[in-house]
Scaffold this motif. Structure first.
Motif, PDB file in Angstrom:
ATOM      1  N   LYS A  93     -19.632   3.956  48.456  1.00  0.00           N
ATOM      2  CA  LYS A  93     -20.954   4.520  48.713  1.00  0.00           C
ATOM      3  C   LYS A  93     -21.646   4.731  47.381  1.00  0.00           C
ATOM      4  O   LYS A  93     -21.067   5.321  46.464  1.00  0.00           O
ATOM      5  CB  LYS A  93     -20.789   5.839  49.450  1.00  0.00           C
ATOM      6  N   ILE A  94     -22.877   4.226  47.254  1.00  0.00           N
ATOM      7  CA  ILE A  94     -23.636   4.410  46.014  1.00  0.00           C
ATOM      8  C   ILE A  94     -24.918   5.142  46.361  1.00  0.00           C
ATOM      9  O   ILE A  94     -25.702   4.687  47.206  1.00  0.00           O
ATOM     10  CB  ILE A  94     -23.953   3.048  45.376  1.00  0.00           C
ATOM     11  N   SER A  95     -25.117   6.320  45.737  1.00  0.00           N
ATOM     12  CA  SER A  95     -26.320   7.098  46.032  1.00  0.00           C
ATOM     13  C   SER A  95     -27.387   6.776  45.007  1.00  0.00           C
ATOM     14  O   SER A  95     -27.096   6.645  43.825  1.00  0.00           O
ATOM     15  CB  SER A  95     -26.006   8.591  46.006  1.00  0.00           C
ATOM     16  N   LEU A 131     -33.314   0.096  37.806  1.00  0.00           N
ATOM     17  CA  LEU A 131     -32.413  -0.969  38.243  1.00  0.00           C
ATOM     18  C   LEU A 131     -31.139  -0.944  37.405  1.00  0.00           C
ATOM     19  O   LEU A 131     -30.032  -1.143  37.912  1.00  0.00           O
ATOM     20  CB  LEU A 131     -33.106  -2.332  38.128  1.00  0.00           C
ATOM     21  N   THR A 132     -31.298  -0.671  36.123  1.00  0.00           N
ATOM     22  CA  THR A 132     -30.127  -0.594  35.239  1.00  0.00           C
ATOM     23  C   THR A 132     -29.201   0.549  35.667  1.00  0.00           C
ATOM     24  O   THR A 132     -27.976   0.374  35.725  1.00  0.00           O
ATOM     25  CB  THR A 132     -30.589  -0.402  33.785  1.00  0.00           C
ATOM     26  N   ASP A 133     -29.809   1.708  36.018  1.00  0.00           N
ATOM     27  CA  ASP A 133     -28.988   2.827  36.506  1.00  0.00           C
ATOM     28  C   ASP A 133     -28.224   2.420  37.755  1.00  0.00           C
ATOM     29  O   ASP A 133     -27.050   2.739  37.932  1.00  0.00           O
ATOM     30  CB  ASP A 133     -29.877   4.036  36.856  1.00  0.00           C
ATOM     31  N   PHE A 134     -28.926   1.699  38.650  1.00  0.00           N
ATOM     32  CA  PHE A 134     -28.326   1.275  39.906  1.00  0.00           C
ATOM     33  C   PHE A 134     -27.145   0.347  39.616  1.00  0.00           C
ATOM     34  O   PHE A 134     -26.059   0.479  40.191  1.00  0.00           O
ATOM     35  CB  PHE A 134     -29.384   0.580  40.763  1.00  0.00           C
ATOM     36  N   LYS A 135     -27.387  -0.586  38.676  1.00  0.00           N
ATOM     37  CA  LYS A 135     -26.329  -1.527  38.282  1.00  0.00           C
ATOM     38  C   LYS A 135     -25.121  -0.738  37.763  1.00  0.00           C
ATOM     39  O   LYS A 135     -23.973  -0.988  38.153  1.00  0.00           O
ATOM     40  CB  LYS A 135     -26.873  -2.457  37.195  1.00  0.00           C
ATOM     41  N   ASN A 136     -25.410   0.247  36.875  1.00  0.00           N
ATOM     42  CA  ASN A 136     -24.322   1.044  36.314  1.00  0.00           C
ATOM     43  C   ASN A 136     -23.581   1.826  37.393  1.00  0.00           C
ATOM     44  O   ASN A 136     -22.359   1.963  37.349  1.00  0.00           O
ATOM     45  CB  ASN A 136     -24.863   2.018  35.262  1.00  0.00           C
ATOM     46  N   ALA A 137     -24.356   2.312  38.384  1.00  0.00           N
ATOM     47  CA  ALA A 137     -23.732   3.067  39.478  1.00  0.00           C
ATOM     48  C   ALA A 137     -22.770   2.178  40.247  1.00  0.00           C
ATOM     49  O   ALA A 137     -21.673   2.586  40.618  1.00  0.00           O
ATOM     50  CB  ALA A 137     -24.807   3.631  40.401  1.00  0.00           C
ATOM     51  N   ILE A 138     -23.205   0.922  40.507  1.00  0.00           N
ATOM     52  CA  ILE A 138     -22.319  -0.001  41.229  1.00  0.00           C
ATOM     53  C   ILE A 138     -21.047  -0.221  40.412  1.00  0.00           C
ATOM     54  O   ILE A 138     -19.932  -0.092  40.920  1.00  0.00           O
ATOM     55  CB  ILE A 138     -23.017  -1.365  41.479  1.00  0.00           C
ATOM     56  N   ILE A 176     -15.750  -5.744  41.859  1.00  0.00           N
ATOM     57  CA  ILE A 176     -17.047  -6.399  41.748  1.00  0.00           C
ATOM     58  C   ILE A 176     -17.761  -5.877  40.513  1.00  0.00           C
ATOM     59  O   ILE A 176     -17.543  -4.748  40.070  1.00  0.00           O
ATOM     60  CB  ILE A 176     -17.952  -6.226  42.995  1.00  0.00           C
ATOM     61  N   THR A 177     -18.611  -6.730  39.945  1.00  0.00           N
ATOM     62  CA  THR A 177     -19.348  -6.373  38.745  1.00  0.00           C
ATOM     63  C   THR A 177     -20.822  -6.682  38.971  1.00  0.00           C
ATOM     64  O   THR A 177     -21.154  -7.763  39.469  1.00  0.00           O
ATOM     65  CB  THR A 177     -18.877  -7.215  37.546  1.00  0.00           C
ATOM     66  N   ALA A 178     -21.684  -5.725  38.616  1.00  0.00           N
ATOM     67  CA  ALA A 178     -23.116  -5.948  38.739  1.00  0.00           C
ATOM     68  C   ALA A 178     -23.702  -6.143  37.349  1.00  0.00           C
ATOM     69  O   ALA A 178     -23.200  -5.605  36.373  1.00  0.00           O
ATOM     70  CB  ALA A 178     -23.777  -4.767  39.425  1.00  0.00           C
ATOM     71  N   VAL A 196     -27.799  -7.132  35.302  1.00  0.00           N
ATOM     72  CA  VAL A 196     -29.227  -7.358  35.470  1.00  0.00           C
ATOM     73  C   VAL A 196     -29.595  -8.595  34.657  1.00  0.00           C
ATOM     74  O   VAL A 196     -29.382  -8.639  33.452  1.00  0.00           O
ATOM     75  CB  VAL A 196     -30.047  -6.142  35.018  1.00  0.00           C
ATOM     76  N   VAL A 197     -30.099  -9.636  35.353  1.00  0.00           N
ATOM     77  CA  VAL A 197     -30.503 -10.870  34.692  1.00  0.00           C
ATOM     78  C   VAL A 197     -31.956 -11.156  35.072  1.00  0.00           C
ATOM     79  O   VAL A 197     -32.275 -11.189  36.254  1.00  0.00           O
ATOM     80  CB  VAL A 197     -29.608 -12.055  35.142  1.00  0.00           C
ATOM     81  N   ASP A 198     -32.811 -11.356  34.076  1.00  0.00           N
ATOM     82  CA  ASP A 198     -34.248 -11.616  34.325  1.00  0.00           C
ATOM     83  C   ASP A 198     -34.844 -10.564  35.250  1.00  0.00           C
ATOM     84  O   ASP A 198     -35.594 -10.907  36.170  1.00  0.00           O
ATOM     85  CB  ASP A 198     -34.461 -12.995  34.979  1.00  0.00           C
ATOM     86  N   ASN A 199     -34.498  -9.303  35.054  1.00  0.00           N
ATOM     87  CA  ASN A 199     -34.993  -8.215  35.905  1.00  0.00           C
ATOM     88  C   ASN A 199     -34.584  -8.365  37.367  1.00  0.00           C
ATOM     89  O   ASN A 199     -35.241  -7.859  38.270  1.00  0.00           O
ATOM     90  CB  ASN A 199     -36.514  -8.080  35.808  1.00  0.00           C
ATOM     91  N   LYS A 200     -33.525  -9.139  37.593  1.00  0.00           N
ATOM     92  CA  LYS A 200     -32.988  -9.261  38.940  1.00  0.00           C
ATOM     93  C   LYS A 200     -31.548  -8.786  38.918  1.00  0.00           C
ATOM     94  O   LYS A 200     -30.874  -8.887  37.897  1.00  0.00           O
ATOM     95  CB  LYS A 200     -33.033 -10.713  39.401  1.00  0.00           C
ATOM     96  N   LEU A 201     -31.095  -8.276  40.083  1.00  0.00           N
ATOM     97  CA  LEU A 201     -29.734  -7.756  40.151  1.00  0.00           C
ATOM     98  C   LEU A 201     -28.785  -8.873  40.570  1.00  0.00           C
ATOM     99  O   LEU A 201     -29.076  -9.655  41.464  1.00  0.00           O
ATOM    100  CB  LEU A 201     -29.658  -6.615  41.166  1.00  0.00           C
ATOM    101  N   GLN A 202     -27.676  -8.949  39.882  1.00  0.00           N
ATOM    102  CA  GLN A 202     -26.687  -9.964  40.224  1.00  0.00           C
ATOM    103  C   GLN A 202     -25.363  -9.248  40.433  1.00  0.00           C
ATOM    104  O   GLN A 202     -24.981  -8.396  39.631  1.00  0.00           O
ATOM    105  CB  GLN A 202     -26.588 -10.965  39.081  1.00  0.00           C
ATOM    106  N   ILE A 203     -24.679  -9.577  41.526  1.00  0.00           N
ATOM    107  CA  ILE A 203     -23.382  -8.952  41.787  1.00  0.00           C
ATOM    108  C   ILE A 203     -22.364 -10.067  41.987  1.00  0.00           C
ATOM    109  O   ILE A 203     -22.638 -11.060  42.679  1.00  0.00           O
ATOM    110  CB  ILE A 203     -23.413  -8.054  43.044  1.00  0.00           C
ATOM    111  N   GLY A 204     -21.220  -9.930  41.363  1.00  0.00           N
ATOM    112  CA  GLY A 204     -20.191 -10.949  41.522  1.00  0.00           C
ATOM    113  C   GLY A 204     -18.850 -10.273  41.781  1.00  0.00           C
ATOM    114  O   GLY A 204     -18.589  -9.170  41.293  1.00  0.00           O
ATOM    115  N   ALA A 205     -17.987 -10.939  42.566  1.00  0.00           N
ATOM    116  CA  ALA A 205     -16.670 -10.379  42.860  1.00  0.00           C
ATOM    117  C   ALA A 205     -15.625 -11.090  42.021  1.00  0.00           C
ATOM    118  O   ALA A 205     -15.804 -12.256  41.653  1.00  0.00           O
ATOM    119  CB  ALA A 205     -16.355 -10.559  44.338  1.00  0.00           C
ATOM    120  N   THR A 206     -14.557 -10.385  41.688  1.00  0.00           N
ATOM    121  CA  THR A 206     -13.459 -11.050  40.993  1.00  0.00           C
ATOM    122  C   THR A 206     -12.779 -11.995  41.972  1.00  0.00           C
ATOM    123  O   THR A 206     -12.878 -11.813  43.196  1.00  0.00           O
ATOM    124  CB  THR A 206     -12.435 -10.031  40.468  1.00  0.00           C
ATOM    125  N   THR A 207     -12.084 -12.996  41.422  1.00  0.00           N
ATOM    126  CA  THR A 207     -11.438 -13.992  42.271  1.00  0.00           C
ATOM    127  C   THR A 207     -10.478 -13.297  43.239  1.00  0.00           C
ATOM    128  O   THR A 207      -9.779 -12.364  42.870  1.00  0.00           O
ATOM    129  CB  THR A 207     -10.650 -14.988  41.394  1.00  0.00           C
TER     130      THR A 207
END
Lengths: 656, 303
Positions: free
Chosen positions: A359-361, A369-376, A387-389, A391-402
């Motif tokens: 849960k992320i509040s 957006l950066t705070d949100f990324k850090n929260a994730i 998972i790692t979030a 910020v690229v080009d002011n867009k949020l990117q989330i990726g999971a480990t293999t």
């Protein structure tokens, strides 16, 4: 005797001239704007004798133009009104054709078939061909939106061209009027009434009034000034040249040639075109934008929380960028406003199937957006670290480990943990109204499935008991028990002691922040309004991403939620999407039908005014023929008189 | 000035009336040829809105009808499969009664055990039934077969595990009305120990010493499973009934909607033809009088 001949001559000449006037009338019987002329005859100054005055024959004093200035000005006004009304009805008719709401290729049908596609999807969520069919239906919907907006744009271009040509018509007319003014004044100085020039000018004024409403002021020198509420178009011998200008907000206005002062018109064709360009089209455009953005928002909000066939993402990138990654999220230029709340991110171990819910509040007024990324990164790394979030080009990117995948589903956590040594397994779909937490609490101590009378109590977050579960000797470990609101649980064998508790988050909205829709994460539609609505390219490249499910392939919970949007009476302006569309169609119909009616009634008024004008100014051929005969007889009589006078002369001369 | 009528105003009035007549006739003809009273929203804005709303409602009812049909198909399919399984269970019950007879020798029990093994296989086969590629007892794991059997070295089933989940699949068959169309096999088969009981029954028959008490306990458990199966069959029958009733009521409301749409939108042909005839007469007379009024001038009578 000589004066006797003069009287005869005056009779002949005057009759001849009067006949000229009558025949001029007859030849102009069908000339538009021609004003009937009539001859005013009077007795010539008499000869004064001691016996009294002796008449000296007749003369043509004046050729009168039979006109009624009031009627002419009324006709000009009505012509302006007809100008407005006919333009309005002409373009509204076209607009109706564009919307075409009663036909089969309408937006109404496209919308209904989009929802039908969702319904079909809800019955076969795992079927790829049904997914593709649904994609086509969604494409039809977005194409229809864009087609309408495109046609509105084309209409605007066409109206602009029309205004351009009509403004140049005004300029030609006003220049001609100024020229005629000059000729009339030149003749007037010599005391000559230039009737036919006046008619010509009257016709030009009438044509001008069709384009815009004008006030005509006649000067003593015979010239007219043409006024509009914006300023003079003609004053004496000079005419103002007009042009048009479109400002940065897209508003079209009529200005003088230097584009300094604006001319506002009240009625007439140009005013109607201007209104259409500045108001009508813009309003309808706005309504379609509202509808499109409402659909984008609602569909994406639900779609974002769902899951496609793969059950989760290895990586995902948002499609909408924020204006600044460090600006508070509610001030970061997002079209869909996010709000403070919680977002749940589910991380799944692809080999074991183990599910972790995070849960992320978010507080949108303070978090960027950066705070949100850090929260994730903080939350998820802290618990599972998979998972790692970024910020690229002011867009949020989330990726999971293999070996891991993630989603934003509101599906219940299947393995919330253990009560004592008994592991709980949860199933079902939470049907409650808002997110809640169920607390399982052991009421006694003992072994699941063995100890007689063993019970577990379930309370919601406000402390109300929602269920009491019998897990004693009547229960077989591993069997499913109904809790409440669609939630079921089973307990494995094990022991529990009185007071053991286990919390289960029951959620029906895994993103109360709306950030998924705002940022465009796992979105179905891309775009912000009717002009750019489209199915997101990720979805159109891979229909398996369409999120019909909350987890498993055969789950259709999210598709049912999407389908329910169709009946949401609070979707837009306190009504459903379809009804909002019907409102647009019927208000356009109302507007168009009013325009047709007013065009009809103005035309009827014009016909009656023209008839009244003809009563005064029109040529009646019969009447002119009667005049011709009258003057022909007068001519013959005068000629006879001359011949009699001549006889008298002869007699006298022969007597002498 | 006396009231003057000029040729121009005569022909203008005649012409504008003729135009009006043609326009009215065109309107009537459009309605007649399209069969519709409302051809565009401006023909009757409030009527158009009503028709649009009714049509959306009609489409939705049609959607619910389609959904109901699909639901029926699924429920009948599951119901038929359940009935087949019930038949097998009835056979098994017969066999167990036969096997419970103390007079039987071990070789007789083995024969029964083999027969029971075949029936177990066919229960498994039925429980793994798929409907058009979708496994009907897998919960929402519809692309995974519901049960997997673990087999011993002889290829006999030693245990059966469930691969599906307990999630429901619901179809919408009315406004805010849903019906569950699937039956998760976990609840029906595993919670009632159907497979494990069958395996145990078979094994106890194969065993060198026959434990009749345990055997009869197993038979009781089997009865529980059979009862659960019967309950589900009854429930599915009730569901099929409910869907039948839903279809009827949806069809009724569809008929009513279509009537309402037709009433609002369709042209009243009889009265339109009357209007058209009337308008034709008016047009004829205005043309005739026009011809009479425009033609003569004083010139016709002057020599």
């Amino acid at each position: 005797m000589a004066s006797d001949l003069q009287i005869g001559l005056s009779g002949i000449l005057t009759a001849q001239r009067a006949m000229l006037v009558a025949s001029h009338n007859i030849s102009n019987a069908n000339t538009k704007g021609y004003t009937r002329q009539s001859s005013l005859l009077a007795a010539r100054n008499p000869m004064i004798t001691t016996a009294g005055t002796i008449g000296q024959g007749v003369e043509l004093v004046k050729i009168i133009r039979q006109k009624d200035d009031y009627l002419n000005s009324r006709l000009r006004d009505i012509s302006s009104s007809i100008g407005s009304a006919s333009i309005k009805s002409q373009y509204l008719r076209e607009l109706e054709t564009v919307f075409n709401e009663t036909s089969d290729s309408s937006l109404n049908n496209a919308l209904a078939s989009f929802f039908k596609g969702i319904n079909d999807l809800s019955q076969n969520p795992e079927n790829m061909s049904i997914r593709s069919t649904f994609l086509e239906k969604a494409n039809t919907l977005t194409d229809t939106f864009r087609r309408i907006v495109n046609e509105l744009d084309q209409m605007k271009t066409f109206i602009k061209q029309s205004i351009e040509s009509k403004v140049s018509d005004i300029n030609t007319l006003t220049t001609n009027i100024a020229n005629i003014n000059k000729q009339i004044a030149a003749l007037k100085i010599k005391g000559i009434e230039s009737n036919d020039l006046l008619d010509k000018r009257e016709a030009l004024l009438h044509d001008l009034s069709k384009l815009t409403n004008i006030t005509v002021n006649t000067q003593n020198n015979g010239m007219v000034d043409v006024m509009t509420p914006g300023g003079a178009l003609v004053s004496g011998t000079s005419a103002t040249n007009l042009t048009f200008d479109i400002d940065t907000s897209g508003t079209l206005s009529i200005t003088d040639a230097e584009k300094v002062s604006k001319y506002t018109f009240k009625t007439g064709e140009i005013k109607a075109l201007q209104d259409f360009y500045n108001t009508t089209i813009v309003n309808y455009d706005k309504k379609f934008d509202n509808l499109a953005s409402g659909i984008i928002k609602d569909v994406n909000r639900i779609h974002g929380e769902g899951v496609g066939l793969s059950g989760g993402f290895a990586s995902i990138k948002s499609i909408n960028s924020v204006s600044s990654a460090t600006a508070a999220l509610n001030a970061a230029g997002l079209t869909i406003a996010p709000s403070s709340g919680d977002m749940y991110i589910t991380v799944i171990n692809t080999s074991t199937g183990e599910v972790t819910k995070n849960k992320i509040s978010v507080n949108v007024a303070t978090n960027s957006l950066t705070d949100f990324k850090n929260a994730i990164n903080g939350t998820v790394s802290g618990t599972a670290g998979n998972i790692t979030a970024s910020v690229v080009d002011n867009k949020l990117q989330i990726g999971a480990t293999t070996g891991y995948k993630f989603n934003f589903s509101y599906a219940l956590d299947p393995n919330p943990g253990a009560l004592g040594t008994s592991t709980a397994s949860v199933s079902g779909v939470y049907s409650g109204q808002s997110n809640d937490t169920y607390t399982f609490k052991a009421l006694g101590s003992g072994t699941i499935g063995t100890t007689s009378g063993l019970q577990i109590e379930v309370k919601n977050s406000s402390g109300t008991v929602v269920a009491t579960l019998d897990v004693g000797s009547t229960y077989t470990a591993g069997n499913t028990l109904n809790v409440a609101n669609g939630v079921s649980v089973s307990f494995s064998g094990g022991t529990i002691s009185s007071g053991n508790t286990l919390d289960l988050n029951v959620i029906n909205d895994s993103d109360t922040t709306n950030l998924l829709a705002a940022l465009g994460i796992n979105s179905f539609f891309s775009g912000t309004d009717a002009s750019n609505i489209a199915v997101d390219t990720n979805i159109s490249n891979d229909v398996s991403l369409i999120a019909a499910s909350t987890g498993k392939v055969g789950n259709n919970t999210n598709a049912l939620r999407l389908a329910a949007l169709q009946d949401n009476t609070g979707a837009i302006n306190n009504t459903t999407f379809a009804d909002y569309l019907h409102q647009i169609a019927s208000s356009l119909g109302e507007e168009a039908s009013n325009a047709y009616k007013s065009e009809e009634s103005y035309t009827a008024i014009e016909t009656s005014l023209e008839n009244r004008r003809d009563e005064i100014s029109g040529v009646s051929v019969d009447e002119e023929l009667v005049n011709l005969i009258r003057f022909q007889q007068a001519y013959q009589a005068s000629a006879k008189y001359i011949s009699i006078v001549n006889g008298l002369m002869d007699r006298l001369l022969s007597t002498l | 000035m006396p009231f003057r009528i000029t040729q121009e105003s005569l022909s203008r009035t005649t012409l504008s009336n003729i135009k009006l007549n043609y326009k009215k006739m065109q309107e009537i003809q459009e309605k007649l040829s399209s069969g519709k009273q409302i051809n565009r929203p401006s023909d009757d804005p409030s009527g158009a809105r009503k028709v649009l709303g009714l049509r959306t409602e009609d489409l939705q009812v049609q959607q619910f009808l389609d959904n109901t049909e699909t639901a029926k198909e699924q429920i009948n399919y599951t119901s038929n499969t359940l009935e087949s399984i019930q038949e097998i269970f009835t056979k098994i019950k017969g066999l167990t009664i036969q096997a419970g007879n103390d007079t039987l020798g071990q070789s007789d029990r083995k024969i029964i055990a083999n027969e029971l093994d075949e029936l177990l296989e066919s229960v498994l086969q039925n429980a793994n039934t798929d409907n058009n590629g979708r496994y009907i007892f897998s919960g929402t794991e519809t692309l995974t077969s519901a049960f997997t059997a673990t087999r011993d070295s002889n290829g006999n089933i030693s245990s059966v595990s469930y691969n599906g989940n307990n999630e429901e699949i619901k179809y919408q068959i009315g406004p805010d009305t849903f019906i569950q169309v699937n039956l998760p096999g976990g609840k029906l088969f595993q919670d009632n120990k159907a497979f494990s009981t069958l395996v145990s029954l078979r094994d106890s028959l194969k065993a060198s010493t026959f434990d009749s008490t345990a055997f009869s306990n197993l038979r009781n458990t089997l009865d529980t499973a059979t009862n659960a199966l019967s309950t589900e069959i009854t429930r599915f029958g009730a569901k099929a009934n409910r869907l039948e009733i839903t279809t009827n009521s949806l069809e009724n409301s569809q008929t009513a909607l279509k009537e309402l749409i037709s009433y609002t939108e369709d042209a009243d042909v009889a009265s339109l033809i009357m209007d058209l005839k009337h308008q034709e007469n008016v047009l004829q007379s205005s043309l005739k009088t026009g011809a009479m009024v425009i033609q003569p001038t004083l010139l016709d009578f002057l020599r």
